[in-house]
Design a protein around this motif. Structure first.
Motif, PDB file in Angstrom:
ATOM      1  N   GLY A  58     125.198  35.917  17.370  1.00  0.00           N
ATOM      2  CA  GLY A  58     125.597  36.378  18.706  1.00  0.00           C
ATOM      3  C   GLY A  58     124.914  35.694  19.863  1.00  0.00           C
ATOM      4  O   GLY A  58     125.244  35.954  21.023  1.00  0.00           O
ATOM      5  N   VAL A  59     123.970  34.796  19.590  1.00  0.00           N
ATOM      6  CA  VAL A  59     123.224  34.189  20.684  1.00  0.00           C
ATOM      7  C   VAL A  59     124.096  33.260  21.523  1.00  0.00           C
ATOM      8  O   VAL A  59     123.925  33.162  22.738  1.00  0.00           O
ATOM      9  N   ALA A  67     125.439  37.969  31.585  1.00  0.00           N
ATOM     10  CA  ALA A  67     124.245  38.778  31.331  1.00  0.00           C
ATOM     11  C   ALA A  67     123.003  37.909  31.211  1.00  0.00           C
ATOM     12  O   ALA A  67     121.910  38.298  31.657  1.00  0.00           O
ATOM     13  N   SER A  68     123.136  36.709  30.627  1.00  0.00           N
ATOM     14  CA  SER A  68     121.958  35.860  30.440  1.00  0.00           C
ATOM     15  C   SER A  68     121.350  35.442  31.769  1.00  0.00           C
ATOM     16  O   SER A  68     120.142  35.220  31.870  1.00  0.00           O
ATOM     17  N   TRP A  97     110.950  45.312  28.495  1.00  0.00           N
ATOM     18  CA  TRP A  97     111.488  44.360  27.542  1.00  0.00           C
ATOM     19  C   TRP A  97     112.778  44.857  26.904  1.00  0.00           C
ATOM     20  O   TRP A  97     113.785  44.145  26.851  1.00  0.00           O
ATOM     21  N   PHE A  98     112.773  46.100  26.454  1.00  0.00           N
ATOM     22  CA  PHE A  98     113.960  46.612  25.779  1.00  0.00           C
ATOM     23  C   PHE A  98     115.075  47.000  26.754  1.00  0.00           C
ATOM     24  O   PHE A  98     116.194  47.279  26.326  1.00  0.00           O
ATOM     25  N   THR A 104     119.339  44.205  25.667  1.00  0.00           N
ATOM     26  CA  THR A 104     120.474  45.144  25.693  1.00  0.00           C
ATOM     27  C   THR A 104     121.787  44.468  25.314  1.00  0.00           C
ATOM     28  O   THR A 104     122.667  45.091  24.717  1.00  0.00           O
ATOM     29  N   HIS A 105     121.944  43.177  25.655  1.00  0.00           N
ATOM     30  CA  HIS A 105     123.202  42.493  25.402  1.00  0.00           C
ATOM     31  C   HIS A 105     123.179  41.606  24.150  1.00  0.00           C
ATOM     32  O   HIS A 105     124.224  41.121  23.729  1.00  0.00           O
ATOM     33  N   TRP A 106     121.999  41.386  23.592  1.00  0.00           N
ATOM     34  CA  TRP A 106     121.954  40.549  22.391  1.00  0.00           C
ATOM     35  C   TRP A 106     120.949  41.053  21.359  1.00  0.00           C
ATOM     36  O   TRP A 106     121.320  41.389  20.231  1.00  0.00           O
ATOM     37  N   GLY A 107     119.668  41.143  21.710  1.00  0.00           N
ATOM     38  CA  GLY A 107     118.640  41.440  20.728  1.00  0.00           C
ATOM     39  C   GLY A 107     118.847  42.742  19.975  1.00  0.00           C
ATOM     40  O   GLY A 107     119.005  42.750  18.739  1.00  0.00           O
TER      41      GLY A 107
END
Length: 365
Positions: A58-59, A67-68, A97-98, A104-107
């Motif tokens: 998903g990266v 979002a990035s 961080w979270f 929120t959109h990837w990790g």
């Protein structure tokens, strides 16, 4: 167990063979008991190239998404200005961080938690960033983990430097190859900065303006606007922005400008919206020659006839009769002409072609 010397050798090999970066990132992450890794290049405020280990699902979608651009992670990483890896919680609180878009959109959706990263400036004004992620449930990176990653950092920095220089040599070779067939050319990044240029384009001062920071512009303001739009879309294969258009020099001479995305560069770590700018001088015998119009804008023969007819003052019905087709077909062809020339009205098409393609007037005696 990851062998240090073998991984260092792999990192240097990846500098000239970008297909090896995914494996190098996988092994680098494994050396720190992590799920996977990413190596990215950042220019100005955007990511322009990256490779990642297979586990980083998903990266690609995340880095291409809006979002990035909202993530604070690269800003805080660069602001820390540390010549080494940093645990994310060194520059973020756990809550921050979270809550950051990178999580929120990837990790988090992909089962990732703690991360460590480092940023390394390159002589090309890019930054190379290496990001390592751990799975949710694993602890934050301890000092021993950071030290293990730091042992590879000098080699990552040198490999990044070698990759950047390797890319510049390829771009120089491309522009010089065009010079051999008489085409003035420069390799530009998405900001219009010349990364390489041949001697032919450097002498085209009536058409080409050289601005501070090695940026390139066109003397023709309308053509320069089209160039800026094409550069902004150069990374998108689906972009409909015109990439071939006419331009007039300050001396009245006509030229055709082509912006050609660097094919195959998507596999490069430094793929960042790179394109070849070709400015080809032309001599026009008549302003509305359909063959010239076709060549300028990559039109089909039928589309070129429609464009020529419009500029000559013919109606769609007259053009249809001349071509032996229907007005509906001509309207469809006209829409395609609009898309390729970057205009939206017949009057704009007339203004573009009649003003840009008309041969310069002879000087007064």
């Amino acid at each position: 167990m990851i062998d240090f010397e073998s991984l260092v050798e792999l990192i240097y090999r990846a500098a000239t063979d970008p297909d090896l970066w995914p494996r190098a990132m996988h092994e680098l992450a494994a050396s720190a008991d992590s799920a996977g890794g990413i190596i990215l290049t950042r220019r100005s405020d955007s990511w322009v190239g990256w490779r990642h280990s297979p586990e980083m699902v998903g990266v690609d979608d995340y880095l291409r998404s809006p979002a990035s651009a909202r993530s604070e992670a690269p800003i805080r990483l660069l602001a820390a200005d540390r010549a080494g890896f940093l645990d994310a919680e060194t520059v973020f609180t756990p809550e921050e961080w979270f809550a950051d878009p990178v999580m929120t959109h990837w990790g988090t959706p992909n089962g990732l938690g703690h991360a460590a990263a480092t940023a390394m400036p390159m002589p090309t004004e890019d930054f190379v960033v290496v990001h390592i992620s751990r799975r949710i449930g694993q602890p934050a990176f301890a000092p021993a983990d950071i030290a293990r990653l730091d042992a590879f950092r000098p080699h990552l920095a040198r490999a990044g430097f070698l990759a950047a220089r390797w890319r510049l040599e390829r771009l120089r070779a491309a522009t010089e190859a065009l010079a051999l067939i008489g085409l003035p050319a420069a390799a530009l990044d998405a900001r219009g900065r010349a990364l390489a240029a041949n001697s032919l384009i450097e002498t085209m001062t009536p058409h080409v303006l050289w601005l501070p920071d090695d940026r390139v512009a066109l003397a023709d303001s309308a053509a320069n606007g089209l160039l800026r739009r094409a550069l902004a879309d150069v990374s998108s294969p689906a972009a409909t922005t015109p990439r071939s258009f006419p331009a007039r020099g300050r001396d009245g001479a006509a030229a055709v400008v082509h912006l050609i995305p660097m094919a195959g560069e998507s596999r490069d770590l430094f793929d960042g919206g790179c394109a070849l700018l070709v400015v080809a001088p032309i001599e026009l015998r008549q302003a509305l020659d359909a063959a010239v119009i076709r060549g300028l804008f990559d039109l089909t023969a039928a589309e070129a006839c429609v464009a020529s007819g419009i500029v000559s003052g013919l109606s769609l019905e007259q053009i249809a009769r001349r071509q032996g087709t229907t007005p509906a077909t001509v309207r469809s062809q006209l829409k395609s002409v609009f898309a390729k020339t970057g205009v939206g009205r017949q009057s704009s098409l007339v203004a573009l072609l009649a003003s840009q393609l008309k041969p310069p007037r002879p000087p007064k005696e």
